[in-house]
Write a protein that holds these residues in place. Structure first.
Motif, PDB file in Angstrom:
ATOM      1  N   ILE A  74       0.876  -1.191   0.137  1.00 42.55           N
ATOM      2  CA  ILE A  74       0.119   0.185   0.074  1.00 42.55           C
ATOM      3  C   ILE A  74       0.913   1.192   0.026  1.00 42.55           C
ATOM      4  O   ILE A  74       1.912   1.341   0.820  1.00 42.55           O
ATOM      5  CB  ILE A  74      -0.818   0.186   1.222  1.00 42.55           C
ATOM      6  N   PHE A  75       0.665   2.123  -0.900  1.00 39.11           N
ATOM      7  CA  PHE A  75       1.603   3.442  -0.818  1.00 39.11           C
ATOM      8  C   PHE A  75       0.613   4.596  -0.649  1.00 39.11           C
ATOM      9  O   PHE A  75      -0.441   4.513  -0.763  1.00 39.11           O
ATOM     10  CB  PHE A  75       2.085   3.499  -2.414  1.00 39.11           C
ATOM     11  N   PRO A  76       1.302   5.669  -0.275  1.00 35.31           N
ATOM     12  CA  PRO A  76       0.492   6.817   0.217  1.00 35.31           C
ATOM     13  C   PRO A  76      -0.137   7.451  -1.239  1.00 35.31           C
ATOM     14  O   PRO A  76       0.201   7.255  -2.427  1.00 35.31           O
ATOM     15  CB  PRO A  76       1.676   7.952   0.540  1.00 35.31           C
ATOM     16  N   SER A  77      -1.615   8.066  -0.811  1.00 36.22           N
ATOM     17  CA  SER A  77      -2.448   8.313  -2.047  1.00 36.22           C
ATOM     18  C   SER A  77      -1.807   9.603  -2.466  1.00 36.22           C
ATOM     19  O   SER A  77      -2.362   9.751  -3.976  1.00 36.22           O
ATOM     20  CB  SER A  77      -3.922   8.480  -1.535  1.00 36.22           C
ATOM     21  N   LYS A 134      -8.074  -0.541   2.630  1.00 33.83           N
ATOM     22  CA  LYS A 134      -7.014  -0.190   1.681  1.00 33.83           C
ATOM     23  C   LYS A 134      -7.009   1.236   1.643  1.00 33.83           C
ATOM     24  O   LYS A 134      -5.845   1.812   1.589  1.00 33.83           O
ATOM     25  CB  LYS A 134      -7.145  -1.052   0.375  1.00 33.83           C
ATOM     26  N   LYS A 135      -7.999   1.787   1.086  1.00 32.47           N
ATOM     27  CA  LYS A 135      -8.215   3.144   0.729  1.00 32.47           C
ATOM     28  C   LYS A 135      -7.856   3.973   1.990  1.00 32.47           C
ATOM     29  O   LYS A 135      -7.142   5.005   1.776  1.00 32.47           O
ATOM     30  CB  LYS A 135      -9.729   3.565   0.153  1.00 32.47           C
ATOM     31  N   GLU A 174      -3.932   4.105   2.239  1.00 36.72           N
ATOM     32  CA  GLU A 174      -3.598   4.952   1.504  1.00 36.72           C
ATOM     33  C   GLU A 174      -3.641   6.265   1.839  1.00 36.72           C
ATOM     34  O   GLU A 174      -2.528   7.101   1.677  1.00 36.72           O
ATOM     35  CB  GLU A 174      -4.099   4.830  -0.138  1.00 36.72           C
ATOM     36  N   ASP A 175      -4.501   6.703   2.297  1.00 38.96           N
ATOM     37  CA  ASP A 175      -4.812   8.105   2.844  1.00 38.96           C
ATOM     38  C   ASP A 175      -4.197   8.396   4.053  1.00 38.96           C
ATOM     39  O   ASP A 175      -3.409   9.670   4.203  1.00 38.96           O
ATOM     40  CB  ASP A 175      -6.475   8.437   2.889  1.00 38.96           C
ATOM     41  N   ALA A 213       5.342   4.201   5.700  1.00 39.64           N
ATOM     42  CA  ALA A 213       5.777   3.804   4.266  1.00 39.64           C
ATOM     43  C   ALA A 213       7.274   3.695   4.047  1.00 39.64           C
ATOM     44  O   ALA A 213       7.689   3.706   3.027  1.00 39.64           O
ATOM     45  CB  ALA A 213       5.072   4.521   3.259  1.00 39.64           C
ATOM     46  N   GLY A 234       6.262   1.832   1.128  1.00 42.52           N
ATOM     47  CA  GLY A 234       4.984   1.187   1.126  1.00 42.52           C
ATOM     48  C   GLY A 234       4.919   0.431   2.400  1.00 42.52           C
ATOM     49  O   GLY A 234       5.656   0.193   3.026  1.00 42.52           O
TER      50      GLY A 234
END
Length: 447
Positions: free
Chosen positions: A25-28, A71-72, A75-76, A85, A105
């Motif tokens: 998972i990466f920053p949005s 997941k969303k 990311e936020d 991350a 991530g």
């Protein structure tokens, strides 16, 4: 008295967990590449903490929907907590451990169990098989990559699920992890952050030059550790250990406070009386030597004790180990109120100057907390009160390890609306010591 000591229930050894997907998972949004300073408190706590959060089925939020929302939200939240991350690294110029905020991530794992939630047994008992609900970070997706944060969602046949979270303790203490969970839950509900985190860790940097103004018997230098011991009370025991849960109701705690009421100086709090009781039982369950000294360690939040105080929203580790020391003879024959006073005195000692002295000690020496027993309290951190879109957790707990010198305090398990401000106590000791501990615990409560 309403106390129970839970014997080992039948335990499932295989929870039949299947991993379906492993991803990052990466920053949005794009985050700035930077190195994050870690305080001397952070660097001592360079090990992973694994927590498990159990949720009952919610027809409006089946596990596949929770996966998408979680997941969303992750990311936020990684935009605000960008260091999660990142990766730990050693700065070759300063020879200090830092976090490289490189947006590599966090880990995310989707899994399922062949059981229903109500089939996996007593959630409060430390079943070693619960480790199947958390994902080990070693070599996560590529060789040598060690994410600082990994989430695993494991669904059950009934629609319930667990969220198992692995984080490096260098990133959070219990209080800042609770704030992180509140923020994650808010973002999952499409709301604003519940709290704006304060991540300026330089506020806990050592003074220049360091000024160690007090003796610190609660710390031991790395080169003074006994042979075969690597990290003091944090060291995993190789001995055979029994695990037991001791339960104190609110009435039990009230009675302990009554036993301590003749103290003229102590703040007779629930924690202080429980810690004093556990210290006595742990010390006297060991070798029979009245001249032997025993030291109890316990965490104290220093945010409000510093001058100026740190914001409550400070991210990182802002807890230090207070201590009390006494001869076993005093622990056995002395007044209980005096033991409570000693625990209280350890907390009072932790003012700005004393806390700064410990931090400066960590600038001069490599070392760890040093004591016979560490009481680690999750009692009132409030993880079970975090309001996610799919509801509050049914129960929260950390994975319990083979550490005989750490006693864990948890809130009691609540069914429905029933509430009791008691405490669950998890103790791990060799069998003979456990028998002594249990007898001492029981006899003291009924005396």
């Amino acid at each position: 008295m309403g106390t129970t000591c839970q014997e080992t229930p039948p335990l499932l050894q295989d929870l039949k967990v299947t991993i379906h997907k492993t991803s990052m998972i990466f920053p949005s949004k794009q985050t700035e590449r930077q190195s994050l300073f870690l305080s001397n408190i952070d660097k001592v706590l360079n090990f992973n903490v694994e927590t498990i959060h159990f949720f009952e089925a919610n027809k409006d939020f089946p596990p596949q929907i929770v996966v998408e929302k979680l997941k969303k939200a992750l990311e936020d939240v990684l935009v605000v907590y960008d260091f999660l991350a990142g990766r730990l690294k050693m700065n070759s110029e300063t020879n200090r451990l830092e976090i490289d905020c490189n947006a590599e991530g966090a880990g995310f794992v989707v899994a399922s169990s062949d059981y229903k939630l109500d089939q996996i047994g007593d959630l409060t008992y430390p079943n070693p098989a619960f480790e199947q609900f958390v994902h080990k970070t070693k070599d996560f997706l590529k060789l040598g990559d060690l994410p600082l944060c990994v989430f695993q969602l494991t669904s059950f046949k009934c629609g319930g699920f667990t969220i198992g979270i692995t984080t490096s303790h260098a990133t959070f203490d219990g209080l800042s992890f609770k704030t992180f969970l509140d923020n994650l839950a808010s973002l999952a509900a499409n709301k604003q952050l519940a709290v704006i985190p304060f991540n300026e860790r330089q506020f806990l940097a050592a003074r220049s030059p360091p000024r160690v103004k007090f003796p610190h018997p609660e710390m031991i230098k790395l080169n003074n550790l006994p042979s075969g011991i690597e990290s003091g009370v944090f060291e995993t025991s190789s001995e055979e250990l029994d695990f037991k849960i001791f339960r104190l109701s609110s009435n039990n705690i009230k009675n302990l406070k009554e036993k301590a009421k003749d103290s003229s100086t102590a703040r007779v709090t629930g924690f202080n009386v429980v810690a004093a009781l556990l210290w006595r039982c742990k010390a006297l369950s060991g070798p029979s030597d009245p001249d032997r000294s025993s030291t109890i360690l316990y965490a104290v939040d220093i945010r409000s004790r510093l001058n100026p105080p740190l914001p409550k929203s400070y991210v990182g580790n802002a807890v230090l180990t207070a201590y009390a020391t006494a001869k076993c003879e005093e622990l056995e024959k002395g007044k209980f109120s005096r033991l409570v006073e000693m625990v209280c005195e350890g907390s009072i000692r932790m003012n700005d100057e004393y806390a700064r002295s410990i931090i400066d000690w960590g600038e001069l020496y490599d070392g760890f907390p040093n004591g016979e027993v560490l009481v680690s309290s999750w009692w009132r951190l409030g993880f079970e009160e975090v309001q996610y879109p799919w509801g509050k957790p049914k129960y929260c707990c950390p994975m319990v390890y083979h550490r005989k010198d750490i006693i864990l305090l948890f809130p009691p398990f609540h069914e429905g609306d029933a509430r009791d401000d008691g405490v669950n106590i998890i103790v791990a000791l060799p069998p003979k010591e456990m028998d002594k501990f249990q007898t001492l615990f029981h006899n003291f409560l009924i005396s």
